[in-house]
Design a protein around this motif. Structure first.
Motif, PDB file in Angstrom:
ATOM      1  N   GLU A 168       0.878  -1.255  -0.089  1.00 40.67           N
ATOM      2  CA  GLU A 168       0.101  -0.033   0.100  1.00 40.67           C
ATOM      3  C   GLU A 168       0.727   1.268  -0.192  1.00 40.67           C
ATOM      4  O   GLU A 168       0.410   2.313  -0.327  1.00 40.67           O
ATOM      5  N   LYS A 169       1.993   1.158   0.450  1.00 38.61           N
ATOM      6  CA  LYS A 169       2.776   2.320   0.475  1.00 38.61           C
ATOM      7  C   LYS A 169       3.605   2.720  -1.092  1.00 38.61           C
ATOM      8  O   LYS A 169       4.146   3.783  -1.068  1.00 38.61           O
ATOM      9  N   GLY A 170       3.563   1.733  -1.962  1.00 37.43           N
ATOM     10  CA  GLY A 170       3.823   2.120  -3.437  1.00 37.43           C
ATOM     11  C   GLY A 170       5.393   2.030  -3.607  1.00 37.43           C
ATOM     12  O   GLY A 170       5.622   2.820  -4.475  1.00 37.43           O
ATOM     13  N   PHE A 171       6.224   1.176  -2.660  1.00 31.17           N
ATOM     14  CA  PHE A 171       7.568   1.576  -2.841  1.00 31.17           C
ATOM     15  C   PHE A 171       8.139   0.487  -4.103  1.00 31.17           C
ATOM     16  O   PHE A 171       9.249   0.278  -4.119  1.00 31.17           O
ATOM     17  N   ALA A 172       7.218  -0.488  -4.439  1.00 31.63           N
ATOM     18  CA  ALA A 172       7.524  -1.422  -5.905  1.00 31.63           C
ATOM     19  C   ALA A 172       6.327  -1.248  -6.391  1.00 31.63           C
ATOM     20  O   ALA A 172       5.055  -1.546  -6.028  1.00 31.63           O
TER      21      ALA A 172
ATOM     22  N   SER B 257       2.126  -5.313 -13.531  1.00 34.65           N
ATOM     23  CA  SER B 257       1.981  -3.689 -13.844  1.00 34.65           C
ATOM     24  C   SER B 257       3.040  -3.627 -14.950  1.00 34.65           C
ATOM     25  O   SER B 257       4.214  -4.297 -15.116  1.00 34.65           O
ATOM     26  N   ALA B 258       2.567  -2.712 -15.600  1.00 37.72           N
ATOM     27  CA  ALA B 258       3.767  -2.062 -16.703  1.00 37.72           C
ATOM     28  C   ALA B 258       5.286  -1.718 -16.246  1.00 37.72           C
ATOM     29  O   ALA B 258       6.259  -2.285 -16.963  1.00 37.72           O
ATOM     30  N   GLU B 259       5.332  -1.406 -14.923  1.00 33.64           N
ATOM     31  CA  GLU B 259       6.467  -0.742 -14.461  1.00 33.64           C
ATOM     32  C   GLU B 259       7.230  -1.785 -13.885  1.00 33.64           C
ATOM     33  O   GLU B 259       8.339  -1.643 -13.363  1.00 33.64           O
ATOM     34  N   ARG B 260       6.654  -2.832 -13.802  1.00 35.97           N
ATOM     35  CA  ARG B 260       7.150  -4.190 -12.623  1.00 35.97           C
ATOM     36  C   ARG B 260       8.749  -4.474 -13.400  1.00 35.97           C
ATOM     37  O   ARG B 260       9.549  -4.743 -12.657  1.00 35.97           O
TER      38      ARG B 260
ATOM     39  N   LEU C 293      14.734   6.797  -9.460  1.00 42.62           N
ATOM     40  CA  LEU C 293      15.203   5.889 -10.418  1.00 42.62           C
ATOM     41  C   LEU C 293      14.087   5.313 -11.373  1.00 42.62           C
ATOM     42  O   LEU C 293      14.264   5.129 -12.569  1.00 42.62           O
ATOM     43  N   LEU C 294      12.814   5.063 -10.827  1.00 44.35           N
ATOM     44  CA  LEU C 294      11.675   4.416 -11.708  1.00 44.35           C
ATOM     45  C   LEU C 294      10.851   5.421 -12.231  1.00 44.35           C
ATOM     46  O   LEU C 294       9.593   5.091 -12.767  1.00 44.35           O
ATOM     47  N   GLY C 295      11.017   6.716 -11.984  1.00 47.96           N
ATOM     48  CA  GLY C 295      10.074   7.834 -12.370  1.00 47.96           C
ATOM     49  C   GLY C 295       9.786   8.771 -11.441  1.00 47.96           C
ATOM     50  O   GLY C 295      10.861   9.328 -10.915  1.00 47.96           O
ATOM     51  N   LYS C 296       8.465   8.919 -10.939  1.00 43.92           N
ATOM     52  CA  LYS C 296       8.508  10.064 -10.138  1.00 43.92           C
ATOM     53  C   LYS C 296       8.261   9.777  -8.620  1.00 43.92           C
ATOM     54  O   LYS C 296       8.355  10.717  -7.971  1.00 43.92           O
ATOM     55  N   GLU C 297       7.925   8.688  -8.523  1.00 44.84           N
ATOM     56  CA  GLU C 297       7.780   8.184  -7.064  1.00 44.84           C
ATOM     57  C   GLU C 297       9.036   7.458  -6.381  1.00 44.84           C
ATOM     58  O   GLU C 297       9.635   6.725  -7.114  1.00 44.84           O
ATOM     59  N   PRO C 298       9.523   7.726  -5.379  1.00 47.73           N
ATOM     60  CA  PRO C 298      10.537   6.919  -4.593  1.00 47.73           C
ATOM     61  C   PRO C 298      10.083   5.599  -4.197  1.00 47.73           C
ATOM     62  O   PRO C 298       8.944   5.391  -4.051  1.00 47.73           O
ATOM     63  N   GLY C 299      11.250   4.786  -4.014  1.00 44.28           N
ATOM     64  CA  GLY C 299      10.599   3.414  -3.744  1.00 44.28           C
ATOM     65  C   GLY C 299      12.147   2.685  -3.413  1.00 44.28           C
ATOM     66  O   GLY C 299      13.099   3.065  -3.218  1.00 44.28           O
ATOM     67  N   ALA C 300      11.776   1.218  -3.302  1.00 43.75           N
ATOM     68  CA  ALA C 300      13.021   0.430  -2.783  1.00 43.75           C
ATOM     69  C   ALA C 300      14.096   0.703  -3.509  1.00 43.75           C
ATOM     70  O   ALA C 300      15.402   0.587  -2.872  1.00 43.75           O
TER      71      ALA C 300
END
Ligand SMILES: N[C@@H](CCC(=O)N[C@@H](CS)C(=O)NCC(=O)O)C(=O)O
Length: 212
Positions: free
Chosen positions: A79-83, A88-91, A153-160
């Motif tokens: 639910e935090k959206g870190f991956a 999904s297309a971004e996976r 690295l993967l776009g607009k949102e931060p993640g793992a």
């Protein structure tokens, strides 16, 4: 869900510690000081027979490997959206990036810092020279990725991937060419270091070097 992180300040536990804070979940952190050799104590070796940091005890069971721990946490707290979600297309981009960081940069960093002790000290200079080349080539690759103006690295949102990459970039701070010297990595690093959880992490681990 219960978590206990065994960490040493600034070590490969840093990205996991950071992400636990970012997730805003309850966890316990236990110091295993590499400076004191505590990672080789019988007590720690029972949890992690490799004698390396980190270990994350998840619901009573110990697990190692920083990248795997980040991926697990992202999945368990999706639910935090870190991956990006599976399917999904971004996976694909995410999986590729995590494997690149874990498979290319992490081992090269290990060689850079541990060439003397992991291998034959007589050959350490050559090992370190190759490690440096691999690490700088990795900064080239990540810099080119950031050149399109993306914020993470993967776009607009931060993640793992960002927590792991920033930790690796931090480790380059005393290398001949630190990651902060790359045009597009410098503002990225600045952005990641400005995160409140990064500042909280620094306070918890007692770190001071490499801040904005
Ligand atoms: N591939 C492992 C690497 C772990 C590792 O090498 N940790 C270092 C600290 S950054 C360590 O435990 N060093 C102490 C030692 O090897 O004795 C991971 O990503 O978790």
């Amino acid at each position: 869900m219960t978590y206990t992180l065994y960490y040493s300040p600034g070590a490969a536990s840093l990205a996991v510690h950071w992400m636990l804070i970012e997730l805003g979940i309850a966890f316990e952190a236990k110091l295993v000081s590499i400076d004191d050799g505590a990672q080789k104590s019988a007590e720690y070796l029972r949890l992690n027979p490799t004698g390396r940091i980190p270990t994350l005890v998840i619901d009573g069971k110990p697990h190692g490997e920083s990248t795997a721990l980040l991926m697990l946490l992202a999945e368990r707290h999706s639910e935090k959206g870190f991956a990006p979600a599976p399917g999904s297309a971004e996976r694909a981009d995410y999986v590729e990036m995590m494997i690149f960081l874990a498979n290319t940069i992490l081992p090269a960093m290990r060689d850079w810092f541990y060439a003397d002790s992991d291998g034959d000290p007589a050959g350490a200079d050559a090992v370190k020279a190759l490690a440096r080349r691999r690490i700088e080539a990795a900064w080239d690759r990540l810099d080119a990725r950031m050149a399109d103006g993306r914020t993470h690295l993967l776009g607009k949102e931060p993640g793992a991937a960002d927590f792991l990459a920033t930790m690796l970039m931090r480790w380059s701070r005393n290398m001949p060419r630190p990651a902060t010297g790359w045009k597009h990595l410098a503002p990225y690093i600045h952005r990641m270091r400005a995160r409140p959880a990064f500042l909280d992490l620094y306070a918890r681990e007692g770190l001071t070097e490499w801040q904005n």
